[in-house]
Write a protein that holds these residues in place. Structure first.
Motif, PDB file in Angstrom:
ATOM      1  N   MET A 129       0.989  -1.064  -0.106  1.00 34.54           N
ATOM      2  CA  MET A 129       0.142  -0.439  -0.072  1.00 34.54           C
ATOM      3  C   MET A 129       0.788   1.285  -0.080  1.00 34.54           C
ATOM      4  O   MET A 129       2.182   1.203   0.442  1.00 34.54           O
ATOM      5  CB  MET A 129      -0.745  -0.126   0.515  1.00 34.54           C
ATOM      6  N   ASN A 130       0.544   2.367  -1.252  1.00 35.70           N
ATOM      7  CA  ASN A 130       1.455   3.421  -0.675  1.00 35.70           C
ATOM      8  C   ASN A 130       0.923   4.047   0.171  1.00 35.70           C
ATOM      9  O   ASN A 130       0.050   4.630   1.171  1.00 35.70           O
ATOM     10  CB  ASN A 130       0.955   4.406  -2.158  1.00 35.70           C
ATOM     11  N   ILE A 131       1.959   4.491   1.470  1.00 35.74           N
ATOM     12  CA  ILE A 131       2.018   5.287   2.190  1.00 35.74           C
ATOM     13  C   ILE A 131       1.232   6.813   2.219  1.00 35.74           C
ATOM     14  O   ILE A 131       0.445   6.396   2.681  1.00 35.74           O
ATOM     15  CB  ILE A 131       2.806   4.732   3.513  1.00 35.74           C
ATOM     16  N   GLU A 132       1.679   7.286   1.402  1.00 35.86           N
ATOM     17  CA  GLU A 132       1.611   9.145   1.385  1.00 35.86           C
ATOM     18  C   GLU A 132       0.150   8.733   0.522  1.00 35.86           C
ATOM     19  O   GLU A 132      -0.768   9.444   1.013  1.00 35.86           O
ATOM     20  CB  GLU A 132       2.507   9.528   0.336  1.00 35.86           C
ATOM     21  N   LYS A 133      -0.230   7.797   0.266  1.00 36.78           N
ATOM     22  CA  LYS A 133      -1.902   8.008  -0.573  1.00 36.78           C
ATOM     23  C   LYS A 133      -3.111   7.356   0.870  1.00 36.78           C
ATOM     24  O   LYS A 133      -3.817   8.021   0.513  1.00 36.78           O
ATOM     25  CB  LYS A 133      -1.904   6.681  -1.831  1.00 36.78           C
ATOM     26  N   ARG A 134      -3.212   6.356   1.466  1.00 37.81           N
ATOM     27  CA  ARG A 134      -3.664   6.284   2.359  1.00 37.81           C
ATOM     28  C   ARG A 134      -3.195   7.330   3.289  1.00 37.81           C
ATOM     29  O   ARG A 134      -4.740   7.499   4.205  1.00 37.81           O
ATOM     30  CB  ARG A 134      -2.718   5.243   3.022  1.00 37.81           C
ATOM     31  N   VAL A 135      -2.192   8.170   3.808  1.00 34.18           N
ATOM     32  CA  VAL A 135      -2.270   9.050   4.864  1.00 34.18           C
ATOM     33  C   VAL A 135      -2.853  10.489   4.463  1.00 34.18           C
ATOM     34  O   VAL A 135      -3.302  10.746   5.031  1.00 34.18           O
ATOM     35  CB  VAL A 135      -0.892   9.913   4.826  1.00 34.18           C
ATOM     36  N   THR A 136      -2.905  10.483   3.154  1.00 31.03           N
ATOM     37  CA  THR A 136      -3.484  11.372   2.470  1.00 31.03           C
ATOM     38  C   THR A 136      -5.169  11.708   2.524  1.00 31.03           C
ATOM     39  O   THR A 136      -5.581  12.357   2.415  1.00 31.03           O
ATOM     40  CB  THR A 136      -3.337  11.692   1.019  1.00 31.03           C
ATOM     41  N   GLU A 137      -5.722  10.170   2.292  1.00 35.44           N
ATOM     42  CA  GLU A 137      -7.040   9.724   2.399  1.00 35.44           C
ATOM     43  C   GLU A 137      -7.697   9.888   4.063  1.00 35.44           C
ATOM     44  O   GLU A 137      -8.559  10.797   4.144  1.00 35.44           O
ATOM     45  CB  GLU A 137      -7.288   8.183   1.976  1.00 35.44           C
ATOM     46  N   LEU A 138      -6.450   9.542   4.654  1.00 33.85           N
ATOM     47  CA  LEU A 138      -6.921   9.915   6.560  1.00 33.85           C
ATOM     48  C   LEU A 138      -7.237  11.310   6.433  1.00 33.85           C
ATOM     49  O   LEU A 138      -7.921  11.969   6.804  1.00 33.85           O
ATOM     50  CB  LEU A 138      -6.275   9.292   6.849  1.00 33.85           C
ATOM     51  N   VAL A 139      -6.076  12.250   6.017  1.00 27.36           N
ATOM     52  CA  VAL A 139      -6.004  13.879   6.385  1.00 27.36           C
ATOM     53  C   VAL A 139      -7.192  13.602   5.679  1.00 27.36           C
ATOM     54  O   VAL A 139      -8.280  15.231   6.525  1.00 27.36           O
ATOM     55  CB  VAL A 139      -4.912  14.196   6.037  1.00 27.36           C
ATOM     56  N   GLU A 140      -7.939  13.854   4.589  1.00 24.56           N
ATOM     57  CA  GLU A 140      -8.477  14.465   3.739  1.00 24.56           C
ATOM     58  C   GLU A 140     -10.680  14.147   5.033  1.00 24.56           C
ATOM     59  O   GLU A 140     -11.321  15.314   4.643  1.00 24.56           O
ATOM     60  CB  GLU A 140      -8.863  14.088   2.300  1.00 24.56           C
ATOM     61  N   GLU A 141      -9.776  12.644   4.999  1.00 21.28           N
ATOM     62  CA  GLU A 141     -11.263  12.149   5.504  1.00 21.28           C
ATOM     63  C   GLU A 141     -11.780  13.319   6.420  1.00 21.28           C
ATOM     64  O   GLU A 141     -12.538  13.913   7.292  1.00 21.28           O
ATOM     65  CB  GLU A 141     -11.177  10.808   6.373  1.00 21.28           C
ATOM     66  N   LYS A 142     -10.477  13.670   8.401  1.00 18.86           N
ATOM     67  CA  LYS A 142     -10.600  14.602   9.506  1.00 18.86           C
ATOM     68  C   LYS A 142     -10.913  15.182   8.644  1.00 18.86           C
ATOM     69  O   LYS A 142     -11.141  16.341   9.686  1.00 18.86           O
ATOM     70  CB  LYS A 142      -9.432  14.122   9.682  1.00 18.86           C
ATOM     71  N   ILE A 143     -10.213  16.333   7.972  1.00 16.12           N
ATOM     72  CA  ILE A 143     -10.855  17.446   7.642  1.00 16.12           C
ATOM     73  C   ILE A 143     -11.983  18.228   6.398  1.00 16.12           C
ATOM     74  O   ILE A 143     -12.377  19.412   6.454  1.00 16.12           O
ATOM     75  CB  ILE A 143      -9.431  18.720   7.556  1.00 16.12           C
TER      76      ILE A 143
END
Length: 154
Positions: free
Chosen positions: A1-15
């Motif tokens: 899994m692409n770490i940056e891609k998953r973190v992007t999804e998580l941040v976007e979800e939170k904000i």
């Protein structure tokens, strides 16, 4: 899994419920340092950074996205961090910028406007034998390698 891609999804979800906040950059550096840069149209507070950090950290652990030890750092971009997003440019309209172009020249001027393709600055131009005058110049994004806000302590 692409770490940056998953973190992007998580941040976007939170904000998602905070339209004034936006993701600037994610870097997973050697040695396990995961840096998340988030900003806001009116800046970002420490509470928002903490909430984003908890959300991202919790889900990364639950999903075991990163298998080695890592350090998660969520913050706003520092004053010396180059501008990278259109929202950052729009947030800094009226401020002095230092721009490095793809041909290696440096230009300085007050940011007047920004759109998807171009920024417009007001810069002082002095021709030989004439007084310096302020002129507006449009600079396409594809001709910019780096833009930083100039901090003045006058």
């Amino acid at each position: 899994m692409n770490i940056e891609k998953r973190v992007t999804e998580l941040v976007e979800e939170k904000i998602a419920d905070k339209p004034n906040l936006f993701l600037v950059d994610i870097k997973f550096q050697p040695g396990g340092k995961l840096i998340v840069l988030v900003d806001g149209d009116n800046g970002i507070g420490i509470d928002d950074c903490v909430q984003i950090s908890k959300h991202v950290g919790f889900h990364l652990e639950e999903e075991n996205v990163i298998e080695t030890p890592y350090n998660l750092e969520v913050s706003s971009p520092g004053i010396d961090t180059p501008l990278t997003t259109l929202r950052q440019y729009n947030k800094n309209i009226g401020r002095q910028l230092s721009i490095t172009t793809t041909v290696g020249t440096k230009r300085e001027g007050k940011l007047i406007a920004a759109d998807e393709n171009t920024i417009t600055i007001e810069e002082k131009v002095k021709e030989k034998g004439k007084k310096a005058e302020n002129i507006e110049s449009a600079i396409p994004f594809d001709q910019i390698t780096e833009t930083k806000v100039i901090i003045s302590f006058k």
